[in-house]
Design a protein around this motif. Structure first.
Motif, PDB file in Angstrom:
ATOM      1  N   ASN A  22      53.218  31.207  27.897  1.00 44.26           N
ATOM      2  CA  ASN A  22      52.671  29.869  27.722  1.00 44.26           C
ATOM      3  C   ASN A  22      51.772  29.912  26.496  1.00 44.26           C
ATOM      4  OD1 ASN A  22      51.193  27.532  27.678  1.00 44.26           O
ATOM      5  ND2 ASN A  22      50.364  27.735  29.736  1.00 44.26           N
ATOM      6  N   THR A  23      52.287  29.406  25.406  1.00 43.43           N
ATOM      7  CA  THR A  23      51.496  29.364  24.171  1.00 43.43           C
ATOM      8  C   THR A  23      51.097  27.941  23.810  1.00 43.43           C
ATOM      9  OG1 THR A  23      53.512  29.296  22.839  1.00 43.43           O
ATOM     10  CG2 THR A  23      52.551  31.476  23.268  1.00 43.43           C
ATOM     11  N   GLN A  24      51.428  26.987  24.690  1.00 46.41           N
ATOM     12  CA  GLN A  24      51.072  25.593  24.452  1.00 46.41           C
ATOM     13  C   GLN A  24      49.593  25.341  24.735  1.00 46.41           C
ATOM     14  OE1 GLN A  24      53.400  23.594  23.002  1.00 46.41           O
ATOM     15  NE2 GLN A  24      54.502  25.530  23.006  1.00 46.41           N
ATOM     16  N   SER A  25      49.058  26.073  25.683  1.00 46.56           N
ATOM     17  CA  SER A  25      47.659  25.921  26.070  1.00 46.56           C
ATOM     18  C   SER A  25      46.788  26.881  25.266  1.00 46.56           C
ATOM     19  CB  SER A  25      47.516  26.238  27.570  1.00 46.56           C
ATOM     20  OG  SER A  25      46.159  26.333  27.921  1.00 46.56           O
ATOM     21  N   ARG A  26      45.553  26.487  25.011  1.00 49.23           N
ATOM     22  CA  ARG A  26      44.612  27.429  24.378  1.00 49.23           C
ATOM     23  C   ARG A  26      44.291  28.575  25.328  1.00 49.23           C
ATOM     24  NH1 ARG A  26      41.989  27.428  20.155  1.00 49.23           N
ATOM     25  NH2 ARG A  26      39.984  27.993  21.048  1.00 49.23           N
ATOM     26  N   ALA A  27      44.430  28.332  26.631  1.00 56.48           N
ATOM     27  CA  ALA A  27      44.253  29.384  27.627  1.00 56.48           C
ATOM     28  C   ALA A  27      45.633  29.973  27.940  1.00 56.48           C
ATOM     29  CB  ALA A  27      43.596  28.833  28.882  1.00 56.48           C
ATOM     30  N   GLY A  28      46.292  30.478  26.899  1.00 57.86           N
ATOM     31  CA  GLY A  28      47.657  30.973  27.006  1.00 57.86           C
ATOM     32  C   GLY A  28      47.785  32.182  27.920  1.00 57.86           C
ATOM     33  N   THR A  29      48.967  32.299  28.512  1.00 53.11           N
ATOM     34  CA  THR A  29      49.272  33.424  29.405  1.00 53.11           C
ATOM     35  C   THR A  29      50.687  33.913  29.143  1.00 53.11           C
ATOM     36  OG1 THR A  29      50.112  31.940  31.126  1.00 53.11           O
ATOM     37  CG2 THR A  29      47.772  32.581  31.269  1.00 53.11           C
ATOM     38  N   ARG A  88      39.683  32.701  30.259  1.00 60.09           N
ATOM     39  CA  ARG A  88      38.961  32.131  31.392  1.00 60.09           C
ATOM     40  C   ARG A  88      38.512  33.222  32.341  1.00 60.09           C
ATOM     41  NH1 ARG A  88      42.935  27.020  32.466  1.00 60.09           N
ATOM     42  NH2 ARG A  88      42.121  25.764  30.755  1.00 60.09           N
ATOM     43  N   GLN A 126      46.332  36.992  30.466  1.00 59.58           N
ATOM     44  CA  GLN A 126      45.782  36.002  29.535  1.00 59.58           C
ATOM     45  C   GLN A 126      45.964  36.498  28.101  1.00 59.58           C
ATOM     46  OE1 GLN A 126      42.063  33.873  30.544  1.00 59.58           O
ATOM     47  NE2 GLN A 126      41.811  35.461  32.114  1.00 59.58           N
TER      48      GLN A 126
END
Length: 128
Positions: A66-73, A95, A89
């Protein structure tokens, strides 16, 4: 920020390299003997009402990222069954306080108050 920078290379990285165990090994021991797992891979000086925070090493195939969120995982398959066994993360925003809480040489009582302790945790995440 300065406190984290001062201990990162000299204390944090060597501690985590020494303390972290393979994910499957840590999980297995935590299921059978949480206290032993905590002593070996965690921070045994945590408050009694806090859950363990374990240091683990994860190696495997990335299933999703998931690179769309700034809190990528990223989800990682560790055992080769095609299913994710761990979520890691990757940021840039991190987070939680797992990094701070896994260190046995960082204690709440070393800080003036809860706000300072929380800011120290945020500084770890930003540095990571």
């Amino acid at each position: 920020d300065k406190m984290v920078e001062d201990i990162w290379a000299s204390k944090v990285i060597p501690y985590l390299v020494q303390k972290a165990g393979p994910l499957a090994e840590v999980q297995a021991l935590a299921k059978t003997d949480p206290a032993a797992a905590g002593a070996k891979y965690g921070n045994p000086r945590k408050q009694t009402n806090s859950p363990w925070t374990f240091a683990v090493r994860v190696e495997g195939k990335i299933i999703t990222a998931n690179t769309q969120s700034r809190a990528g995982t990223m989800d990682i398959d560790v055992d080769g069954d095609g299913k994710a066994d761990a979520r890691v993360q990757i940021g840039p925003a991190m987070r939680g306080t797992a990094l701070r809480d896994s260190l046995d040489f960082v204690q709440f009582n070393d800080f003036t108050n809860q706000i300072d302790f929380a800011q120290f945790g945020k500084a770890f995440n930003a540095y990571a």
